[in-house]
Write a protein that holds these residues in place. Structure first.
Motif, PDB file in Angstrom:
ATOM      1  N   ASP A   1     -49.792   6.013-112.393  1.00  0.00           N
ATOM      2  CA  ASP A   1     -48.346   6.126-112.231  1.00  0.00           C
ATOM      3  C   ASP A   1     -47.956   7.187-111.211  1.00  0.00           C
ATOM      4  OD1 ASP A   1     -47.954   4.124-114.054  1.00  0.00           O
ATOM      5  OD2 ASP A   1     -47.461   5.446-115.731  1.00  0.00           O
ATOM      6  N   ARG A   2     -48.672   8.279-111.201  1.00  0.00           N
ATOM      7  CA  ARG A   2     -48.369   9.354-110.253  1.00  0.00           C
ATOM      8  C   ARG A   2     -48.595   8.896-108.823  1.00  0.00           C
ATOM      9  NH1 ARG A   2     -50.455  15.429-111.568  1.00  0.00           N
ATOM     10  NH2 ARG A   2     -50.736  16.195-109.450  1.00  0.00           N
ATOM     11  N   ALA A   3     -49.705   8.194-108.597  1.00  0.00           N
ATOM     12  CA  ALA A   3     -49.984   7.686-107.256  1.00  0.00           C
ATOM     13  C   ALA A   3     -49.004   6.583-106.869  1.00  0.00           C
ATOM     14  CB  ALA A   3     -51.418   7.177-107.182  1.00  0.00           C
ATOM     15  N   ALA A   4     -48.616   5.759-107.840  1.00  0.00           N
ATOM     16  CA  ALA A   4     -47.649   4.697-107.566  1.00  0.00           C
ATOM     17  C   ALA A   4     -46.305   5.294-107.147  1.00  0.00           C
ATOM     18  CB  ALA A   4     -47.479   3.808-108.796  1.00  0.00           C
ATOM     19  N   LEU A   5     -45.892   6.352-107.820  1.00  0.00           N
ATOM     20  CA  LEU A   5     -44.643   7.011-107.440  1.00  0.00           C
ATOM     21  C   LEU A   5     -44.748   7.604-106.042  1.00  0.00           C
ATOM     22  CD1 LEU A   5     -41.827   8.102-107.950  1.00  0.00           C
ATOM     23  CD2 LEU A   5     -42.870  10.053-109.123  1.00  0.00           C
ATOM     24  N   GLY A   6     -45.881   8.218-105.734  1.00  0.00           N
ATOM     25  CA  GLY A   6     -46.063   8.784-104.406  1.00  0.00           C
ATOM     26  C   GLY A   6     -45.964   7.727-103.319  1.00  0.00           C
ATOM     27  N   LEU A   7     -46.563   6.567-103.569  1.00  0.00           N
ATOM     28  CA  LEU A   7     -46.509   5.481-102.597  1.00  0.00           C
ATOM     29  C   LEU A   7     -45.073   4.976-102.453  1.00  0.00           C
ATOM     30  CD1 LEU A   7     -47.775   3.411-100.718  1.00  0.00           C
ATOM     31  CD2 LEU A   7     -48.375   2.038-102.744  1.00  0.00           C
ATOM     32  N   ALA A   8     -44.380   4.782-103.578  1.00  0.00           N
ATOM     33  CA  ALA A   8     -42.996   4.318-103.521  1.00  0.00           C
ATOM     34  C   ALA A   8     -42.111   5.303-102.777  1.00  0.00           C
ATOM     35  CB  ALA A   8     -42.461   4.082-104.932  1.00  0.00           C
ATOM     36  N   ALA A   9     -42.306   6.592-103.022  1.00  0.00           N
ATOM     37  CA  ALA A   9     -41.503   7.612-102.349  1.00  0.00           C
ATOM     38  C   ALA A   9     -41.764   7.619-100.845  1.00  0.00           C
ATOM     39  CB  ALA A   9     -41.787   8.983-102.948  1.00  0.00           C
ATOM     40  N   ARG A  10     -43.015   7.429-100.440  1.00  0.00           N
ATOM     41  CA  ARG A  10     -43.327   7.376 -99.009  1.00  0.00           C
ATOM     42  C   ARG A  10     -42.660   6.169 -98.359  1.00  0.00           C
ATOM     43  NH1 ARG A  10     -48.552   8.475-100.810  1.00  0.00           N
ATOM     44  NH2 ARG A  10     -49.331   6.415-100.163  1.00  0.00           N
ATOM     45  N   LEU A  11     -42.691   5.046 -99.033  1.00  0.00           N
ATOM     46  CA  LEU A  11     -42.078   3.846 -98.487  1.00  0.00           C
ATOM     47  C   LEU A  11     -40.562   3.975 -98.436  1.00  0.00           C
ATOM     48  CD1 LEU A  11     -44.225   1.173-100.357  1.00  0.00           C
ATOM     49  CD2 LEU A  11     -44.376   1.772 -97.937  1.00  0.00           C
ATOM     50  N   GLU A  12     -39.978   4.631 -99.432  1.00  0.00           N
ATOM     51  CA  GLU A  12     -38.531   4.813 -99.512  1.00  0.00           C
ATOM     52  C   GLU A  12     -38.050   5.902 -98.578  1.00  0.00           C
ATOM     53  OE1 GLU A  12     -34.536   4.518-101.289  1.00  0.00           O
ATOM     54  OE2 GLU A  12     -36.178   3.198-100.723  1.00  0.00           O
ATOM     55  N   GLY A  13     -38.888   6.917 -98.341  1.00  0.00           N
ATOM     56  CA  GLY A  13     -38.521   8.003 -97.438  1.00  0.00           C
ATOM     57  C   GLY A  13     -38.130   9.276 -98.143  1.00  0.00           C
ATOM     58  N   HIS A  14     -37.792   9.197 -99.429  1.00  0.00           N
ATOM     59  CA  HIS A  14     -37.464  10.376-100.236  1.00  0.00           C
ATOM     60  C   HIS A  14     -37.654   9.978-101.695  1.00  0.00           C
ATOM     61  CE1 HIS A  14     -33.494   8.320-100.266  1.00  0.00           C
ATOM     62  NE2 HIS A  14     -33.702   8.241 -98.963  1.00  0.00           N
ATOM     63  N   PRO A  15     -37.926  10.946-102.577  1.00  0.00           N
ATOM     64  CA  PRO A  15     -38.401  10.589-103.914  1.00  0.00           C
ATOM     65  C   PRO A  15     -37.349  10.476-105.001  1.00  0.00           C
ATOM     66  CG  PRO A  15     -38.735  12.925-103.562  1.00  0.00           C
ATOM     67  CD  PRO A  15     -38.122  12.384-102.285  1.00  0.00           C
ATOM     68  N   ASP A  16     -36.096  10.874-104.766  1.00  0.00           N
ATOM     69  CA  ASP A  16     -35.146  11.000-105.875  1.00  0.00           C
ATOM     70  C   ASP A  16     -34.849   9.675-106.565  1.00  0.00           C
ATOM     71  OD1 ASP A  16     -33.903  10.184-103.543  1.00  0.00           O
ATOM     72  OD2 ASP A  16     -32.372  11.737-103.544  1.00  0.00           O
ATOM     73  N   ASN A  17     -34.466   8.651-105.804  1.00  0.00           N
ATOM     74  CA  ASN A  17     -34.197   7.349-106.415  1.00  0.00           C
ATOM     75  C   ASN A  17     -35.462   6.703-106.974  1.00  0.00           C
ATOM     76  OD1 ASN A  17     -31.889   7.322-103.989  1.00  0.00           O
ATOM     77  ND2 ASN A  17     -31.194   6.433-105.921  1.00  0.00           N
ATOM     78  N   ALA A  18     -36.558   6.800-106.231  1.00  0.00           N
ATOM     79  CA  ALA A  18     -37.797   6.174-106.682  1.00  0.00           C
ATOM     80  C   ALA A  18     -38.245   6.752-108.020  1.00  0.00           C
ATOM     81  CB  ALA A  18     -38.884   6.352-105.630  1.00  0.00           C
ATOM     82  N   ALA A  19     -38.128   8.068-108.184  1.00  0.00           N
ATOM     83  CA  ALA A  19     -38.534   8.698-109.439  1.00  0.00           C
ATOM     84  C   ALA A  19     -37.696   8.189-110.600  1.00  0.00           C
ATOM     85  CB  ALA A  19     -38.422  10.217-109.324  1.00  0.00           C
ATOM     86  N   ALA A  20     -36.371   8.150-110.423  1.00  0.00           N
ATOM     87  CA  ALA A  20     -35.505   7.685-111.500  1.00  0.00           C
ATOM     88  C   ALA A  20     -35.733   6.209-111.796  1.00  0.00           C
ATOM     89  CB  ALA A  20     -34.045   7.949-111.139  1.00  0.00           C
ATOM     90  N   ALA A  21     -35.966   5.398-110.766  1.00  0.00           N
ATOM     91  CA  ALA A  21     -36.197   3.973-110.977  1.00  0.00           C
ATOM     92  C   ALA A  21     -37.488   3.735-111.749  1.00  0.00           C
ATOM     93  CB  ALA A  21     -36.245   3.243-109.633  1.00  0.00           C
ATOM     94  N   GLN A  22     -38.532   4.474-111.440  1.00  0.00           N
ATOM     95  CA  GLN A  22     -39.812   4.271-112.111  1.00  0.00           C
ATOM     96  C   GLN A  22     -39.835   4.883-113.511  1.00  0.00           C
ATOM     97  OE1 GLN A  22     -43.381   4.888-109.779  1.00  0.00           O
ATOM     98  NE2 GLN A  22     -44.525   5.594-111.564  1.00  0.00           N
ATOM     99  N   LEU A  23     -39.268   6.077-113.651  1.00  0.00           N
ATOM    100  CA  LEU A  23     -39.417   6.818-114.904  1.00  0.00           C
ATOM    101  C   LEU A  23     -38.248   6.646-115.864  1.00  0.00           C
ATOM    102  CD1 LEU A  23     -40.802  10.181-113.443  1.00  0.00           C
ATOM    103  CD2 LEU A  23     -42.094   8.222-114.324  1.00  0.00           C
ATOM    104  N   GLY A  24     -37.055   6.316-115.350  1.00  0.00           N
ATOM    105  CA  GLY A  24     -35.882   6.220-116.194  1.00  0.00           C
ATOM    106  C   GLY A  24     -35.340   7.582-116.578  1.00  0.00           C
ATOM    107  N   GLY A  25     -34.204   7.592-117.257  1.00  0.00           N
ATOM    108  CA  GLY A  25     -33.607   8.839-117.705  1.00  0.00           C
ATOM    109  C   GLY A  25     -33.127   9.692-116.548  1.00  0.00           C
ATOM    110  N   PHE A  26     -33.249  10.988-116.723  1.00  0.00           N
ATOM    111  CA  PHE A  26     -32.845  11.982-115.722  1.00  0.00           C
ATOM    112  C   PHE A  26     -34.114  12.582-115.136  1.00  0.00           C
ATOM    113  CE2 PHE A  26     -31.757  16.664-115.251  1.00  0.00           C
ATOM    114  CZ  PHE A  26     -31.119  16.520-114.029  1.00  0.00           C
ATOM    115  N   THR A  27     -34.235  12.579-113.818  1.00  0.00           N
ATOM    116  CA  THR A  27     -35.486  12.988-113.191  1.00  0.00           C
ATOM    117  C   THR A  27     -35.278  14.094-112.173  1.00  0.00           C
ATOM    118  OG1 THR A  27     -35.280  11.204-111.554  1.00  0.00           O
ATOM    119  CG2 THR A  27     -36.614  10.751-113.513  1.00  0.00           C
ATOM    120  N   ILE A  28     -36.325  14.899-112.029  1.00  0.00           N
ATOM    121  CA  ILE A  28     -36.408  15.923-110.987  1.00  0.00           C
ATOM    122  C   ILE A  28     -37.643  15.605-110.158  1.00  0.00           C
ATOM    123  CG2 ILE A  28     -36.549  18.382-110.482  1.00  0.00           C
ATOM    124  CD1 ILE A  28     -35.632  18.894-113.400  1.00  0.00           C
ATOM    125  N   ALA A  29     -37.467  15.416-108.872  1.00  0.00           N
ATOM    126  CA  ALA A  29     -38.581  15.081-107.987  1.00  0.00           C
ATOM    127  C   ALA A  29     -38.732  16.155-106.921  1.00  0.00           C
ATOM    128  CB  ALA A  29     -38.364  13.723-107.328  1.00  0.00           C
TER     129      ALA A  29
END
Length: 300
Positions: free
Chosen positions: A119-147
């Motif tokens: 999951d950690r590597a999947a988030l890293g890949l999604a964030a790289r593809l998206e360009g920034h991690p804030d939305n990707a983290a919340a989409a993958q993890l749900g709830g309120f996230t800090i990236a």
């Protein structure tokens, strides 16, 4: 093998938490995929049905291809079906939802994919593809996230939103490209504004998870919203009106939607009473109370 993923809409920044804080909403895209013998078939219903590409340019396919490559696999034939409800170009994380969907779908279609790309590597890949991690983290993890970004990887933590936390979205007819909104930001900000953002972001974590009564103060922003006013003057005017009525309103992500946060007393009626909702409706704005998503992307 068939895999399906449901991915939530997300609101990033939440005021001062620029490129770091995110919130998942119960507003979903459902995407399913089957690896076939050859070819690429894409079906899209709902949002984007009339204008999204039906070839390798489709964002879910691009994310899947990047994930297959990360796993050392070839895509082969693929049948993809997208049932979209998240609005595009409104600051509600539609691109992050597509990217996270693609990463998780491709991983699910590869034998031992979850072991080879955790999951950690999947988030890293999604964030790289998206360009920034804030939305990707919340989409993958749900709830309120800090990236946040470390030298060689993206990290994120999920916190449970307060049980009483409520959200209302004001959605305009107009769209705005994230690149346009980000292009208006200055290279530097005054030190006093950076200090302000640090204090408000720290307070926001407490307000989101324990004391929503502090949200009005906690969501005050000096880092990005006002700089983006030339691209969405109606949005910033609406935020100002709502905040003058003591409602914790912010630009949702890069805009132009507006997110209002509050405790259990917050409702569509409360927000509508604070503004001329009839006039806004004539201008194409839609008011919608949205539950929070507390599960993140769900794969089956």
């Amino acid at each position: 093998m068939r895999a399906r993923v449901r991915v939530p809409a997300t609101c990033a920044n939440l005021g001062p938490g620029f490129d770091a804080l995110g919130l998942a909403l119960a507003w979903y895209d459902d995407v399913s995929a089957v690896r076939a013998g050859s070819g690429l078939t894409i079906e899209v219903s709902g949002v984007g049905a009339s204008d999204l590409p039906r070839d390798e340019r489709h964002l879910v396919v691009r994310a899947m291809d990047a994930t297959f490559a990360e796993l050392g696999e070839q895509r082969g034939g693929l049948e993809l079906r997208c049932e979209n409800t998240i609005p595009h170009g409104r600051g509600l994380g539609s691109s992050a939802a597509a990217v996270v969907a693609g990463v998780l779908l491709a991983r699910a279609l590869v034998r031992d994919g979850a072991d080879r790309l955790d999951d950690r590597a999947a988030l890293g890949l999604a964030a790289r593809l998206e360009g920034h991690p804030d939305n990707a983290a919340a989409a993958q993890l749900g709830g309120f996230t800090i990236a946040w970004q470390e030298p060689h990887e993206v990290r994120a933590v999920r916190l449970e939103p307060a049980a009483s936390l409520q959200a209302v979205v004001l959605l305009p007819e107009s769209v705005l490209a994230t690149e346009t909104a980000r292009g208006l930001l200055p290279a530097t900000v005054p030190h006093v504004d950076a200090v302000h953002a640090a204090a408000r972001s720290a307070l926001l974590v407490h307000a989101m998870t324990a004391e929503p009564g502090l949200l009005l103060a906690a969501t005050e922003d000096r880092l990005h919203q006002d700089y983006r006013e030339p691209a969405m003057p109606e949005t910033l005017a609406l935020v100002a009106r709502l905040r003058a009525a003591e409602l914790a309103a912010v630009v949702s992500g890069a805009g132009p939607s507006v997110l209002v946060l509050g405790g259990q007393q917050l409702s569509e009626a409360v927000v509508a009473a604070a503004i001329d909702h009839g006039a806004l409706a004539e201008q194409g704005w839609t008011l919608r109370a949205v539950d929070l998503d507390r599960n993140g992307a769900m794969v089956s």
